[in-house]
Design a protein around this motif. Structure first.
Motif, PDB file in Angstrom:
ATOM      1  N   TYR A  84      22.194  -4.049  -7.967  1.00 38.44           N
ATOM      2  CA  TYR A  84      23.098  -3.994  -6.912  1.00 38.44           C
ATOM      3  C   TYR A  84      24.254  -3.047  -7.198  1.00 38.44           C
ATOM      4  O   TYR A  84      24.828  -2.224  -6.654  1.00 38.44           O
ATOM      5  N   ASN A  87      23.234   0.494  -7.180  1.00 42.90           N
ATOM      6  CA  ASN A  87      23.011   0.854  -5.732  1.00 42.90           C
ATOM      7  C   ASN A  87      24.268   1.101  -5.135  1.00 42.90           C
ATOM      8  O   ASN A  87      24.479   2.029  -4.440  1.00 42.90           O
ATOM      9  N   GLU A  88      25.281   0.184  -5.416  1.00 43.17           N
ATOM     10  CA  GLU A  88      26.533   0.365  -4.700  1.00 43.17           C
ATOM     11  C   GLU A  88      27.443   1.630  -5.259  1.00 43.17           C
ATOM     12  O   GLU A  88      27.861   2.212  -4.297  1.00 43.17           O
ATOM     13  N   GLU A  90      25.971   4.363  -6.422  1.00 44.93           N
ATOM     14  CA  GLU A  90      25.410   5.477  -5.999  1.00 44.93           C
ATOM     15  C   GLU A  90      25.697   5.684  -4.309  1.00 44.93           C
ATOM     16  O   GLU A  90      26.023   6.854  -3.999  1.00 44.93           O
ATOM     17  N   TYR A  91      25.839   4.632  -3.512  1.00 41.53           N
ATOM     18  CA  TYR A  91      26.287   4.910  -2.194  1.00 41.53           C
ATOM     19  C   TYR A  91      27.509   5.276  -2.096  1.00 41.53           C
ATOM     20  O   TYR A  91      28.097   6.201  -1.309  1.00 41.53           O
TER      21      TYR A  91
END
Length: 134
Positions: A84, A87-88, A90-91
């Motif tokens: 996560y 992912n955070e 990259e977002y």
């Protein structure tokens, strides 16, 4: 409840201690402040830097993360336990960047007010003393 023995003595200043060096060494030993909030929240202080980064799927050494293959050898995948974080990050990186080349809201309102009152007559709006209004 009785006090611990030896805790009630007067504290004396130690003149032969270098306070500047003490402060510097304490700061050097202290953990650094992690700027990225995603990494800071997922950080485990009981583990090493390499272990923490490997769990998040990040690389501590770019040469080991993407090695130049000299010969065919088996590359083993590391287990990512905290995906996560990646992912955070990259977002957050994919979000559009805020445009900073615009004027301030106050300046835009001021220019709009001057155009409404004076039109394209910039001499009146700036109050130029060399070019009085005819």
């Amino acid at each position: 409840m009785p006090k611990a023995k030896g805790k009630n003595r007067r504290h004396k200043y130690s003149y032969n201690l270098n306070r500047k060096r003490l402060y510097r060494s304490a700061r050097r030993r202290a953990a650094p402040r992690i700027a990225c909030s995603h990494i800071r929240q997922a950080w485990d202080p009981t583990k090493s830097v390499a272990q923490n980064l490997a769990e998040m799927g990040l690389a501590g050494d770019p040469n080991k993360a993407v090695p130049i293959p000299k010969k065919k050898r088996l590359v083993r995948k590391q287990l990512v336990r905290k995906p996560y974080v990646l992912n955070e990050m990259e977002y957050e990186a994919s979000l559009p960047e805020k445009k900073s080349n615009t004027l301030s809201r106050d300046l835009i309102d001021y220019v709009r007010y001057m155009i409404q009152n004076h039109g394209e007559n910039y001499k009146v709006s700036t109050g130029c003393p060399r070019h009085p209004v005819a």
